[in-house]
Motif scaffolding. Structure first.
Motif, PDB file in Angstrom:
ATOM      1  N   PRO A  90       6.020   1.376   3.364  1.00 15.73           N
ATOM      2  CA  PRO A  90       7.427   0.954   3.252  1.00 15.73           C
ATOM      3  C   PRO A  90       8.306   2.061   2.668  1.00 15.73           C
ATOM      4  N   LYS A  91       9.408   2.303   3.330  1.00 13.84           N
ATOM      5  CA  LYS A  91      10.322   3.348   2.882  1.00 13.84           C
ATOM      6  C   LYS A  91      11.028   2.908   1.603  1.00 13.84           C
ATOM      7  N   ASN A  92      11.313   3.858   0.751  1.00  5.42           N
ATOM      8  CA  ASN A  92      12.038   3.633  -0.498  1.00  5.42           C
ATOM      9  C   ASN A  92      11.341   2.660  -1.440  1.00  5.42           C
ATOM     10  N   LEU A  93      10.034   2.525  -1.340  1.00  8.61           N
ATOM     11  CA  LEU A  93       9.289   1.647  -2.241  1.00  8.61           C
ATOM     12  C   LEU A  93       8.885   2.438  -3.470  1.00  8.61           C
ATOM     13  N   VAL A  94       9.170   1.879  -4.629  1.00  7.46           N
ATOM     14  CA  VAL A  94       8.890   2.571  -5.872  1.00  7.46           C
ATOM     15  C   VAL A  94       7.587   2.087  -6.500  1.00  7.46           C
ATOM     16  N   SER A  95       7.111   0.925  -6.128  1.00  4.95           N
ATOM     17  CA  SER A  95       5.926   0.324  -6.745  1.00  4.95           C
ATOM     18  C   SER A  95       4.662   1.119  -6.466  1.00  4.95           C
ATOM     19  N   HIS A  96       3.835   1.237  -7.477  1.00  2.00           N
ATOM     20  CA  HIS A  96       2.528   1.874  -7.324  1.00  2.00           C
ATOM     21  C   HIS A  96       1.434   0.818  -7.296  1.00  2.00           C
ATOM     22  N   ASN A  97       1.819  -0.444  -7.248  1.00  3.07           N
ATOM     23  CA  ASN A  97       0.851  -1.545  -7.264  1.00  3.07           C
ATOM     24  C   ASN A  97       0.620  -2.144  -5.892  1.00  3.07           C
ATOM     25  N   LEU A  98       1.096  -1.505  -4.851  1.00  2.00           N
ATOM     26  CA  LEU A  98       0.893  -1.986  -3.501  1.00  2.00           C
ATOM     27  C   LEU A  98      -0.591  -1.927  -3.169  1.00  2.00           C
ATOM     28  N   ARG A  99      -1.168  -3.024  -2.743  1.00  2.00           N
ATOM     29  CA  ARG A  99      -2.615  -3.091  -2.489  1.00  2.00           C
ATOM     30  C   ARG A  99      -2.986  -2.807  -1.040  1.00  2.00           C
ATOM     31  N   GLY A 100      -2.009  -2.865  -0.154  1.00  2.00           N
ATOM     32  CA  GLY A 100      -2.279  -2.614   1.253  1.00  2.00           C
ATOM     33  C   GLY A 100      -1.021  -2.830   2.077  1.00  2.00           C
ATOM     34  N   ILE A 101      -1.185  -2.725   3.390  1.00  2.00           N
ATOM     35  CA  ILE A 101      -0.070  -2.892   4.321  1.00  2.00           C
ATOM     36  C   ILE A 101      -0.515  -3.852   5.412  1.00  2.00           C
ATOM     37  N   THR A 102       0.370  -4.761   5.797  1.00  2.00           N
ATOM     38  CA  THR A 102       0.058  -5.706   6.865  1.00  2.00           C
ATOM     39  C   THR A 102       0.338  -5.055   8.213  1.00  2.00           C
ATOM     40  N   TYR A 103      -0.651  -5.142   9.091  1.00  2.00           N
ATOM     41  CA  TYR A 103      -0.522  -4.623  10.452  1.00  2.00           C
ATOM     42  C   TYR A 103      -1.181  -5.609  11.395  1.00  2.00           C
ATOM     43  N   ASN A 104      -0.523  -5.965  12.462  1.00  2.00           N
ATOM     44  CA  ASN A 104      -1.066  -6.855  13.482  1.00  2.00           C
ATOM     45  C   ASN A 104      -1.505  -8.195  12.870  1.00  2.00           C
ATOM     46  N   GLY A 105      -0.763  -8.659  11.864  1.00  2.00           N
ATOM     47  CA  GLY A 105      -1.055  -9.940  11.232  1.00  2.00           C
ATOM     48  C   GLY A 105      -2.195  -9.906  10.223  1.00  2.00           C
ATOM     49  N   THR A 106      -2.699  -8.733   9.910  1.00  2.00           N
ATOM     50  CA  THR A 106      -3.828  -8.595   8.995  1.00  2.00           C
ATOM     51  C   THR A 106      -3.442  -7.659   7.851  1.00  2.00           C
ATOM     52  N   LEU A 107      -3.769  -8.056   6.618  1.00  2.00           N
ATOM     53  CA  LEU A 107      -3.552  -7.161   5.484  1.00  2.00           C
ATOM     54  C   LEU A 107      -4.652  -6.110   5.493  1.00  2.00           C
ATOM     55  N   ILE A 108      -4.260  -4.863   5.617  1.00  2.00           N
ATOM     56  CA  ILE A 108      -5.202  -3.751   5.593  1.00  2.00           C
ATOM     57  C   ILE A 108      -5.155  -3.171   4.177  1.00  2.00           C
ATOM     58  N   PRO A 109      -6.179  -3.436   3.368  1.00  2.00           N
ATOM     59  CA  PRO A 109      -6.138  -2.949   1.985  1.00  2.00           C
ATOM     60  C   PRO A 109      -6.328  -1.435   1.929  1.00  2.00           C
ATOM     61  N   PHE A 110      -5.741  -0.830   0.895  1.00  2.00           N
ATOM     62  CA  PHE A 110      -5.971   0.584   0.656  1.00  2.00           C
ATOM     63  C   PHE A 110      -7.394   0.758   0.153  1.00  2.00           C
ATOM     64  N   ASP A 111      -8.009   1.847   0.526  1.00  2.00           N
ATOM     65  CA  ASP A 111      -9.371   2.134   0.077  1.00  2.00           C
ATOM     66  C   ASP A 111      -9.362   2.469  -1.406  1.00  2.00           C
ATOM     67  N   ARG A 112     -10.432   2.137  -2.080  1.00  2.00           N
ATOM     68  CA  ARG A 112     -10.543   2.450  -3.506  1.00  2.00           C
ATOM     69  C   ARG A 112     -10.961   3.898  -3.727  1.00  2.00           C
ATOM     70  N   GLU A 113     -11.465   4.527  -2.688  1.00  2.00           N
ATOM     71  CA  GLU A 113     -11.882   5.923  -2.805  1.00  2.00           C
ATOM     72  C   GLU A 113     -10.653   6.815  -2.963  1.00  2.00           C
ATOM     73  N   TYR A 114     -10.723   7.740  -3.885  1.00  2.00           N
ATOM     74  CA  TYR A 114      -9.586   8.611  -4.168  1.00  2.00           C
ATOM     75  C   TYR A 114      -9.273   9.574  -3.028  1.00  2.00           C
ATOM     76  N   ASN A 115     -10.236   9.847  -2.154  1.00  2.00           N
ATOM     77  CA  ASN A 115     -10.022  10.835  -1.097  1.00  2.00           C
ATOM     78  C   ASN A 115      -9.340  10.269   0.149  1.00  2.00           C
ATOM     79  N   VAL A 116      -9.129   8.940   0.211  1.00  2.00           N
ATOM     80  CA  VAL A 116      -8.428   8.329   1.343  1.00  2.00           C
ATOM     81  C   VAL A 116      -6.980   8.096   0.920  1.00  2.00           C
ATOM     82  N   LYS A 117      -6.050   8.664   1.671  1.00  2.00           N
ATOM     83  CA  LYS A 117      -4.632   8.585   1.338  1.00  2.00           C
ATOM     84  C   LYS A 117      -4.161   7.137   1.289  1.00  2.00           C
ATOM     85  N   LYS A 118      -3.327   6.818   0.310  1.00  4.39           N
ATOM     86  CA  LYS A 118      -2.790   5.462   0.147  1.00  4.39           C
ATOM     87  C   LYS A 118      -1.612   5.279   1.104  1.00  4.39           C
TER      88      LYS A 118
END
Length: 134
Positions: A90-118
């Motif tokens: 999301p553009k202009n989002l300031v929160s660092h607590n975003l857990r994932g992004i919804t795509y195609n009706g499914t919440l795709i969580p961010f990976d917990r691994e530090y090497n995968v971009k959030k």
């Protein structure tokens, strides 16, 4: 009169720059892993010119669709592809607590691994797991 023209030109430049999505055009990526969640494929990839391997992995999503692509067009792990990426963060989002992004009706969580971009990306080069050259 010069001030009005300068002001209008400045506003046009600022406005036109502010509405463009973040696009990374034409970079070569190596597919590292393919996974899926519900009705979405998850394709993990990294730029092939990364200085330190496996430290800047991105996640590309693609809807599961019935496609009749040829075997030679299937995305394969450990192969290189040129992707035109568009960020879904999301553009202009300031929160660092975003857990994932919804795509195609499914919440795709961010990976917990530090090497995968959030972030989460889409591309017009992929339909299901079929690669289309653009």
């Amino acid at each position: 009169m010069k001030k009005i023209i300068f002001t209008l030109a400045s506003l046009f430049i600022i406005y036109s720059c502010g509405i463009k999505p973040k696009i990374s055009e034409g970079y070569n990526y190596k597919v590292i892993k393919i996974d899926s969640i519900e009705n979405t494929y998850l394709i993990y990839a990294e730029k092939i010119d990364a200085s330190i391997k496996n430290t800047a992995i991105i996640k590309i999503v693609s809807a599961k669709t019935k496609t009749n692509c040829k075997r030679k067009d299937l995305i394969i792990v450990d192969k290189n592809y040129k992707f035109n990426l568009i960020s879904l963060y999301p553009k202009n989002l300031v929160s660092h607590n975003l857990r994932g992004i919804t795509y195609n009706g499914t919440l795709i969580p961010f990976d917990r691994e530090y090497n995968v971009k959030k972030d989460l990306f889409i591309t017009d080069n992929i339909n299901g797991l079929c690669y289309k050259e653009k």
